[in-house]
Design a protein around this motif. Structure first.
Motif, mmCIF file in Angstrom:
data_model
loop_
_atom_site.group_PDB
_atom_site.id
_atom_site.type_symbol
_atom_site.label_atom_id
_atom_site.label_comp_id
_atom_site.label_asym_id
_atom_site.label_seq_id
_atom_site.Cartn_x
_atom_site.Cartn_y
_atom_site.Cartn_z
ATOM 1 N N GLU A 175 -27.428 49.119 -17.614
ATOM 2 C CA GLU A 175 -28.295 49.101 -18.633
ATOM 3 C C GLU A 175 -28.082 48.661 -20.083
ATOM 4 O OE1 GLU A 175 -31.720 51.778 -20.427
ATOM 5 O OE2 GLU A 175 -29.901 52.648 -19.933
ATOM 6 N N PRO A 176 -26.948 49.429 -20.588
ATOM 7 C CA PRO A 176 -26.500 49.305 -22.079
ATOM 8 C C PRO A 176 -26.058 47.778 -22.237
ATOM 9 C CG PRO A 176 -25.448 51.404 -21.231
ATOM 10 C CD PRO A 176 -26.019 50.468 -20.030
ATOM 11 N N SER A 177 -25.290 47.249 -21.255
ATOM 12 C CA SER A 177 -24.968 45.969 -21.446
ATOM 13 C C SER A 177 -26.329 44.915 -21.315
ATOM 14 C CB SER A 177 -24.020 45.215 -20.553
ATOM 15 O OG SER A 177 -22.841 46.091 -20.608
ATOM 16 N N ARG A 178 -27.219 45.122 -20.606
ATOM 17 C CA ARG A 178 -28.195 44.588 -20.451
ATOM 18 C C ARG A 178 -29.358 44.418 -21.620
ATOM 19 N NH1 ARG A 178 -28.804 42.248 -15.446
ATOM 20 N NH2 ARG A 178 -27.899 43.429 -13.626
ATOM 21 N N MET A 179 -29.311 45.624 -22.258
ATOM 22 C CA MET A 179 -30.020 45.972 -23.471
ATOM 23 C C MET A 179 -29.480 45.040 -24.527
ATOM 24 S SD MET A 179 -32.602 47.464 -22.291
ATOM 25 C CE MET A 179 -33.377 47.541 -24.079
ATOM 26 N N VAL A 180 -28.288 44.738 -24.629
ATOM 27 C CA VAL A 180 -27.560 43.919 -25.591
ATOM 28 C C VAL A 180 -28.013 42.620 -25.513
ATOM 29 C CG1 VAL A 180 -25.318 42.874 -26.506
ATOM 30 C CG2 VAL A 180 -25.778 45.304 -25.762
ATOM 31 N N LEU A 181 -28.022 42.241 -24.376
ATOM 32 C CA LEU A 181 -28.388 40.610 -23.923
ATOM 33 C C LEU A 181 -29.862 40.529 -24.337
ATOM 34 C CD1 LEU A 181 -27.673 38.033 -22.557
ATOM 35 C CD2 LEU A 181 -28.246 38.958 -20.348
ATOM 36 N N HIS A 182 -30.611 41.319 -23.785
ATOM 37 C CA HIS A 182 -32.207 41.471 -24.034
ATOM 38 C C HIS A 182 -32.489 41.389 -25.616
ATOM 39 C CE1 HIS A 182 -36.190 43.140 -24.640
ATOM 40 N NE2 HIS A 182 -36.439 42.235 -23.268
ATOM 41 N N ASP A 183 -31.989 42.232 -26.515
ATOM 42 C CA ASP A 183 -32.284 42.257 -27.826
ATOM 43 C C ASP A 183 -31.475 41.536 -28.735
ATOM 44 O OD1 ASP A 183 -33.755 44.368 -26.940
ATOM 45 O OD2 ASP A 183 -33.068 45.936 -28.173
ATOM 46 N N TYR A 184 -30.226 41.047 -28.400
ATOM 47 C CA TYR A 184 -29.408 40.323 -28.993
ATOM 48 C C TYR A 184 -28.977 39.096 -28.508
ATOM 49 C CZ TYR A 184 -29.860 44.501 -32.380
ATOM 50 O OH TYR A 184 -30.356 45.409 -33.075
ATOM 51 N N GLY A 185 -29.040 39.052 -27.141
ATOM 52 C CA GLY A 185 -28.476 37.558 -26.677
ATOM 53 C C GLY A 185 -27.085 37.986 -26.750
ATOM 54 N N ASN A 186 -26.416 36.674 -26.335
ATOM 55 C CA ASN A 186 -24.843 36.479 -25.968
ATOM 56 C C ASN A 186 -24.214 36.399 -27.559
ATOM 57 O OD1 ASN A 186 -22.121 36.158 -25.755
ATOM 58 N ND2 ASN A 186 -22.489 34.363 -24.371
ATOM 59 N N VAL A 187 -23.636 37.629 -28.189
ATOM 60 C CA VAL A 187 -23.097 37.562 -29.469
ATOM 61 C C VAL A 187 -21.504 37.313 -29.450
ATOM 62 C CG1 VAL A 187 -25.045 38.710 -30.525
ATOM 63 C CG2 VAL A 187 -23.451 40.121 -29.354
#
Length: 230
Positions: A70-82
Motif C-alpha cells: 500500500e505505501p508504494s501504491r500510494m506514492v504511485l497514485h499521488d505522485y506518480g513515478n518520481v
C-alpha cells in the motif's frame, strides 16, 4: 536479494528454503523453488513505485500482501513515478500515516533501468510518528495522526488540569473563609496554611468568578439551617 535474504530471514524460512533446494537439486524432485515469506521478518517495505506492473511483480516474488504494498501504491497514485526518490516518498508515507516503532525493519528496494536493482535494510532506532507535509492530506484521518494530536494536546490538558485544581483550591479557600468548612477545620487548617501563600495571587484573579459561587453556597446553607430549625 540473495545476499540480503540470509541476513534477515527467520531461521524457519531459511530451513524451508534449504529443504526445498535439497529436494530439487539433490533428490531431483520436480517442484517449484520455495519463496520465502519476507513479511515474517520485515515490518515495512519501501519499493520503487515505477509502475503498477513493477509493484505487482515484486510483490508476487516476495509474497507481499496489499498491506505491505500500500505505501508504494500510494506514492504511485499521488505522485506518480518520481524516479529514485520514490522509496523515500514511501518512507515518508510510513512515518506519516502508519508510524514506525523502534526495532522495526524496513526493506528498501530500488529499481533502475535495465536489470539494475539496489536493496537496503534499515532498522528504526526510535519510534517515529511525524506527519510530513507531502502526506498531511493522507494522514488527516489516520490513527497515527490522532495519536500525534493526542500527544500534542498533553500540554493543554495539563494546563486545564492545573487550572481546575487551582480553581478548586480557591473555592475551598473562600468556602473556608465563609465558614462553610468549619467542621473540617482540624483537617484543612494545616493544608490551608501551607497553600495560602501560593494561592493569594490566584484568589485575586479568580475573585469575580468565585465570590458569586460562594455566595450561592452560603445562601443555600442558610436556607437548609432554617428548614432544619423550622
Amino acid at each position: 536479494m540473495q545476499k540480503i535474504a540470509p541476513k534477515i530471514l527467520t531461521t524457519g524460512e531459511i530451513i524451508k528454503y534449504a529443504a526445498t533446494e535439497i529436494q530439487r537439486k539433490v533428490l531431483g524432485k520436480k517442484m517449484p523453488a520455495y519463496k520465502p515469506q519476507f513479511t515474517k521478518c520485515v515490518e515495512h517495505f519501501l519499493i520503487h513505485a515505477g509502475g503498477a506492473k513493477v509493484l505487482d511483480g515484486i510483490g508476487k516474488e516476495l509474497q507481499l500482501d496489499e498491506y505491505a504494498l500500500e505505501p508504494s501504491r500510494m506514492v504511485l497514485h499521488d505522485y506518480g513515478n518520481v524516479s529514485s526518490s520514490t522509496t523515500w516518498y514511501t518512507m515518508g508515507y510510513l512515518e506519516s500515516v502508519r508510524g514506525t516503532k523502534k526495532g522495526d525493519k524496513l526493506l528498501q528496494i530500488g529499481v533502475g533501468s535495465g536489470v539494475k536493482c539496489g536493496v537496503n535494510v534499515w532498522t528504526a532506532v526510535r519510534d517515529v510518528h511525524d506527519v510530513q507535509d507531502a502526506w498531511a492530506h493522507r494522514a488527516t484521518d489516520s490513527s497515527v495522526l490522532k495519536q500525534r494530536r493526542s500527544r500534542s494536546n498533553i500540554g493543554s490538558h495539563l494546563v486545564m488540569l492545573a487550572l481546575f485544581v487551582l480553581f478548586a483550591a480557591v473555592v475551598l479557600q473562600y468556602a473556608a473563609n465563609a465558614g462553610l468548612l468549619d467542621r473540617f477545620e482540624p483537617v484543612l487548617a494545616p493544608v490551608q496554611k501551607a497553600l495560602a501563600p501560593a494561592f493569594e495571587p490566584a484568589q485575586q484573579l479568580m475573585q469575580p468568578l468565585v465570590t458569586p459561587l460562594v455566595n450561592m453556597l452560603t445562601l443555600g446553607q442558610e436556607q437548609v439551617k432554617q428548614l432544619m430549625q423550622g
